[in-house]
Scaffold this active site. Sequence first.
Site, PDB file in Angstrom:
ATOM      1  N   GLY A  47       0.865  -1.205   0.175  1.00  0.00           N
ATOM      2  CA  GLY A  47      -0.121   0.033  -0.062  1.00  0.00           C
ATOM      3  C   GLY A  47       0.858   1.272  -0.165  1.00  0.00           C
ATOM      4  O   GLY A  47       1.977   1.194  -0.069  1.00  0.00           O
ATOM      5  N   ASP A  68       0.249  -8.799   0.927  1.00  0.00           N
ATOM      6  CA  ASP A  68      -0.738  -7.790   0.804  1.00  0.00           C
ATOM      7  C   ASP A  68      -1.602  -8.516  -0.324  1.00  0.00           C
ATOM      8  O   ASP A  68      -1.236  -9.119  -1.323  1.00  0.00           O
ATOM      9  CB  ASP A  68      -0.206  -6.593  -0.008  1.00  0.00           C
ATOM     10  CG  ASP A  68      -0.822  -5.325  -0.025  1.00  0.00           C
ATOM     11  OD1 ASP A  68      -0.403  -4.368   0.436  1.00  0.00           O
ATOM     12  OD2 ASP A  68      -2.110  -5.304  -0.740  1.00  0.00           O
ATOM     13  N   GLY A  73      -3.577  -1.474  -2.651  1.00  0.00           N
ATOM     14  CA  GLY A  73      -1.940  -1.408  -2.685  1.00  0.00           C
ATOM     15  C   GLY A  73      -1.845  -2.013  -4.404  1.00  0.00           C
ATOM     16  O   GLY A  73      -2.692  -2.522  -4.786  1.00  0.00           O
ATOM     17  N   LEU A 110      -0.597  -2.941   8.507  1.00  0.00           N
ATOM     18  CA  LEU A 110      -0.785  -1.677   7.956  1.00  0.00           C
ATOM     19  C   LEU A 110      -1.983  -2.198   6.788  1.00  0.00           C
ATOM     20  O   LEU A 110      -2.578  -1.341   5.937  1.00  0.00           O
ATOM     21  CB  LEU A 110       0.161  -0.994   7.183  1.00  0.00           C
ATOM     22  CG  LEU A 110       1.227  -0.392   8.067  1.00  0.00           C
ATOM     23  CD1 LEU A 110       2.404  -1.213   8.124  1.00  0.00           C
ATOM     24  CD2 LEU A 110       1.917   0.999   7.071  1.00  0.00           C
ATOM     25  N   ASN A 136      -5.301 -12.017  13.302  1.00  0.00           N
ATOM     26  CA  ASN A 136      -4.297 -12.857  12.488  1.00  0.00           C
ATOM     27  C   ASN A 136      -3.089 -12.233  12.712  1.00  0.00           C
ATOM     28  O   ASN A 136      -1.946 -13.140  12.980  1.00  0.00           O
ATOM     29  CB  ASN A 136      -4.742 -13.358  11.181  1.00  0.00           C
ATOM     30  CG  ASN A 136      -6.181 -14.251  11.067  1.00  0.00           C
ATOM     31  OD1 ASN A 136      -6.147 -14.845  12.026  1.00  0.00           O
ATOM     32  ND2 ASN A 136      -6.876 -13.990   9.956  1.00  0.00           N
ATOM     33  N   TYR A 182     -14.825   1.685   8.421  1.00  0.00           N
ATOM     34  CA  TYR A 182     -13.534   2.093   8.725  1.00  0.00           C
ATOM     35  C   TYR A 182     -13.218   2.705  10.191  1.00  0.00           C
ATOM     36  O   TYR A 182     -12.353   1.900  10.821  1.00  0.00           O
ATOM     37  CB  TYR A 182     -12.759   3.217   7.827  1.00  0.00           C
ATOM     38  CG  TYR A 182     -11.356   3.601   7.703  1.00  0.00           C
ATOM     39  CD1 TYR A 182     -10.403   2.468   7.697  1.00  0.00           C
ATOM     40  CD2 TYR A 182     -11.116   4.736   8.185  1.00  0.00           C
ATOM     41  CE1 TYR A 182      -9.024   2.797   7.515  1.00  0.00           C
ATOM     42  CE2 TYR A 182      -9.578   5.041   8.140  1.00  0.00           C
ATOM     43  CZ  TYR A 182      -8.603   4.211   7.968  1.00  0.00           C
ATOM     44  OH  TYR A 182      -7.184   4.176   7.996  1.00  0.00           O
ATOM     45  N   THR A 212      -1.961  11.529   5.412  1.00  0.00           N
ATOM     46  CA  THR A 212      -0.618  11.209   5.040  1.00  0.00           C
ATOM     47  C   THR A 212      -0.681  11.503   3.750  1.00  0.00           C
ATOM     48  O   THR A 212      -1.542  10.859   2.898  1.00  0.00           O
ATOM     49  CB  THR A 212       0.065  10.061   5.460  1.00  0.00           C
ATOM     50  OG1 THR A 212       0.223  10.014   7.005  1.00  0.00           O
ATOM     51  CG2 THR A 212       1.348   9.961   5.173  1.00  0.00           C
ATOM     52  N   ARG A 223      -8.525  10.723  -2.374  1.00  0.00           N
ATOM     53  CA  ARG A 223      -8.275  11.558  -1.204  1.00  0.00           C
ATOM     54  C   ARG A 223      -8.055  13.212  -1.761  1.00  0.00           C
ATOM     55  O   ARG A 223      -7.880  13.355  -3.192  1.00  0.00           O
ATOM     56  CB  ARG A 223      -7.067  11.191  -0.946  1.00  0.00           C
ATOM     57  CG  ARG A 223      -7.393   9.884   0.192  1.00  0.00           C
ATOM     58  CD  ARG A 223      -6.022   9.530   0.963  1.00  0.00           C
ATOM     59  NE  ARG A 223      -5.633   8.317   0.458  1.00  0.00           N
ATOM     60  CZ  ARG A 223      -4.963   7.351   1.184  1.00  0.00           C
ATOM     61  NH1 ARG A 223      -5.169   7.498   2.415  1.00  0.00           N
ATOM     62  NH2 ARG A 223      -4.489   6.461   0.462  1.00  0.00           N
TER      63      ARG A 223
HETATM   64  N1  UDP Z   1     -12.241  16.747  -0.162  1.00  0.00           N
HETATM   65  C1  UDP Z   1     -12.451  17.555  -1.065  1.00  0.00           C
HETATM   66  N2  UDP Z   1     -12.539  17.237  -2.239  1.00  0.00           N
HETATM   67  C2  UDP Z   1     -12.115  16.242  -2.923  1.00  0.00           C
HETATM   68  C3  UDP Z   1     -11.551  15.328  -1.954  1.00  0.00           C
HETATM   69  C4  UDP Z   1     -11.673  15.329  -0.815  1.00  0.00           C
HETATM   70  O1  UDP Z   1     -12.813  18.795  -0.737  1.00  0.00           O
HETATM   71  O2  UDP Z   1     -11.886  16.198  -3.944  1.00  0.00           O
HETATM   72  C5  UDP Z   1     -12.160  17.063   1.417  1.00  0.00           C
HETATM   73  C6  UDP Z   1     -13.067  16.035   1.927  1.00  0.00           C
HETATM   74  O3  UDP Z   1     -14.506  16.236   2.132  1.00  0.00           O
HETATM   75  C7  UDP Z   1     -12.469  16.124   3.386  1.00  0.00           C
HETATM   76  C8  UDP Z   1     -11.024  16.392   3.128  1.00  0.00           C
HETATM   77  O4  UDP Z   1     -10.993  16.966   1.752  1.00  0.00           O
HETATM   78  O5  UDP Z   1     -13.152  17.027   4.136  1.00  0.00           O
HETATM   79  C9  UDP Z   1     -10.053  15.071   3.401  1.00  0.00           C
HETATM   80  O6  UDP Z   1     -10.645  14.191   2.494  1.00  0.00           O
HETATM   81  P1  UDP Z   1      -9.830  12.787   2.294  1.00  0.00           P
HETATM   82  O7  UDP Z   1     -10.722  11.983   1.488  1.00  0.00           O
HETATM   83  O8  UDP Z   1      -8.350  13.013   1.752  1.00  0.00           O
HETATM   84  O9  UDP Z   1      -9.764  12.116   3.732  1.00  0.00           O
HETATM   85  P2  UDP Z   1     -10.306  12.179   4.956  1.00  0.00           P
HETATM   86  O10 UDP Z   1      -9.480  12.838   5.982  1.00  0.00           O
HETATM   87  O11 UDP Z   1     -11.746  12.768   4.950  1.00  0.00           O
HETATM   88  O12 UDP Z   1     -10.495  10.676   5.504  1.00  0.00           O
END
Ligand code: UDP
Length: 347
Positions: A47, A68, A73, A110, A136, A182, A212, A223
């Site tokens: 990953g 993995d 990943g 991880l 595990n 999650y 991260t 993300r």
């Molecule tokens: N976010 C955003 N636009 C995107 C992707 C994410 O505004 O294209 C926002 C999302 O709503 C959150 C923050 O960015 O408030 C971080 O999102 P991410 O999915 O990276 O991780 P999270 O911290 O939510 O697990």
Amino acid sequence: MLGSAGREEGVPVPESPLSILPAVFAESPLSVFPESPMRAVVAGGAGFIGSYLCTALADRGDEVHCVDDLSSGSEENIAHLIDRPGFSFSRHDITVGLDVPGTIDAVLDLASPASPKDYLARPIPTLEVGSAGTRNCLELAEKAGAVFLLTSTSEVYGDPEVHPQPESYWGRVNPIGIRSVYDEAKRYAEALTFAFQRDRGADVRVARIFNTYGPRLRPSDGRVVSNFLDQALTGRPLSVYGDGSQTRSLCFVDDQVAGLLALLASGCSGPVNIGNPEEVTVLELAERVIALTGTSSGIVFEPLPADDPTRRCPDISRAREMLGWEPRIPLDEGLARTAEWMKTIVA
Ligand code: UDP
């Protein structure tokens, strides 16, 4: 009456940072301090963070067995390691069992989808990997007499009422919301890890990883950093969810891995927050990405996903005091390094 930090209201906060630590955090006389060179099993090693951790271990001379299932990943992430002496890889789903023969000094867990897009697409496997998968790993560590390290998450704090979040805060998680697959999997994984410590004498470490980022983030993983850089570099508007006032604190992957290794080498069970306390709003992050890449494509506002935490920032006092660790790479530098890499991917 318990306050929001899980402490009795009206009870004075002790002055020494050590005295407020829960008993499990104290250095255990039984604790092993795994010294390099050693042999580590890294579950989820292909990953994003796992592949950097495998690299760091291999670079310092450790033998690494990476496990993995490649659900999030990829073999590409470990392609640079595959021919290195001392490195081995097996494609395997740890929820069905985990048997790695030979001497093992550390088992590092991880293995989990970690981006909201990934875990929302695979809700039940996410719950399974945090429960059966972690069990595990713990049992493998127990059998081998190895130290066990769990990578937990800032998501255990949910949508926090305490800011920044210290490890003593119990969190505010919606137990049936979409993110619960999650959040609750990781909360269960923490509970299981500390039950193994208390009941079976396991030698454990628990890191709570905050957001991260860095090279090797998949452009399609949904993300915020991956989306913004991918959009900026391909001339599309940056998708800010909600009004962009929610905050995140972003840690560059090299800093994250240094923190995990410091925790592994310590006698501290944790939990310990590993993250960068440099907090930004999502809108400010979008503006920084626009300034960095020089894109003229602008911003588009889209609906805020359900249960999206309004703010997130680690209190890293414990990591500073107990591990002598703190992040070194500022956000702008980390974003620039990630953008350089992302250019090669989207080109
Ligand atoms: N976010 C955003 N636009 C995107 C992707 C994410 O505004 O294209 C926002 C999302 O709503 C959150 C923050 O960015 O408030 C971080 O999102 P991410 O999915 O990276 O991780 P999270 O911290 O939510 O697990």
